[in-house]
Design a protein around this motif. Sequence first.
Motif, mmCIF file in Angstrom:
data_model
loop_
_atom_site.group_PDB
_atom_site.id
_atom_site.type_symbol
_atom_site.label_atom_id
_atom_site.label_comp_id
_atom_site.label_asym_id
_atom_site.label_seq_id
_atom_site.Cartn_x
_atom_site.Cartn_y
_atom_site.Cartn_z
ATOM 1 N N THR A 114 -27.098 129.496 9.998
ATOM 2 C CA THR A 114 -25.980 130.214 10.289
ATOM 3 C C THR A 114 -24.728 129.794 9.269
ATOM 4 O OG1 THR A 114 -26.770 129.913 12.730
ATOM 5 C CG2 THR A 114 -24.379 130.341 12.380
ATOM 6 N N PHE A 115 -24.656 128.485 8.955
ATOM 7 C CA PHE A 115 -23.562 128.036 8.396
ATOM 8 C C PHE A 115 -23.762 128.687 6.703
ATOM 9 C CE2 PHE A 115 -21.809 124.849 4.963
ATOM 10 C CZ PHE A 115 -20.565 124.868 5.407
ATOM 11 N N LEU A 116 -24.813 128.563 6.400
ATOM 12 C CA LEU A 116 -25.063 129.389 5.012
ATOM 13 C C LEU A 116 -24.811 130.689 4.983
ATOM 14 C CD1 LEU A 116 -26.142 129.005 1.961
ATOM 15 C CD2 LEU A 116 -28.492 129.552 2.917
ATOM 16 N N ALA A 117 -25.119 131.507 5.759
ATOM 17 C CA ALA A 117 -24.810 132.962 6.189
ATOM 18 C C ALA A 117 -23.186 133.189 6.307
ATOM 19 C CB ALA A 117 -25.731 133.617 7.316
ATOM 20 N N ALA A 118 -22.584 132.446 7.080
ATOM 21 C CA ALA A 118 -21.420 132.479 7.249
ATOM 22 C C ALA A 118 -20.522 132.136 6.057
ATOM 23 C CB ALA A 118 -20.697 131.582 8.316
ATOM 24 N N SER A 119 -20.951 131.204 5.474
ATOM 25 C CA SER A 119 -20.311 130.835 3.853
ATOM 26 C C SER A 119 -20.524 131.955 3.121
ATOM 27 C CB SER A 119 -20.678 129.428 3.391
ATOM 28 O OG SER A 119 -20.465 128.405 4.386
ATOM 29 N N LEU A 120 -21.470 132.763 2.827
ATOM 30 C CA LEU A 120 -21.686 133.859 1.900
ATOM 31 C C LEU A 120 -21.080 134.856 2.396
ATOM 32 C CD1 LEU A 120 -25.614 133.256 1.200
ATOM 33 C CD2 LEU A 120 -23.710 132.841 -0.219
ATOM 34 N N GLY A 121 -20.852 135.156 3.770
ATOM 35 C CA GLY A 121 -20.152 136.240 4.332
ATOM 36 C C GLY A 121 -18.510 136.007 3.528
#
Length: 69
Positions: free
Chosen positions: A8-15
């Motif tokens: 979730t943290f990785l996806a939010a950061s990439l977003g």
Amino acid sequence: MRWERKWTFLAASLGVIAAFFVLREHWAHALGLAPYLLLLACPLMHLFHGHGGHHHDRHQGHTTKDDLS
């Protein structure tokens, strides 16, 4: 940190990174949509959050026997 939170943290950061680069290239278009997004935010806020801050006290404006002296 649990595995799901890492994803979730990785996806939010990439977003956030993707949004930054898209807005950097298309800032004029995004700024042109700002008034419409503001107008759309008002009904959506009322739809999801209601009137939130209007807490009425039951005893407000009412007098008791002690107040009549």
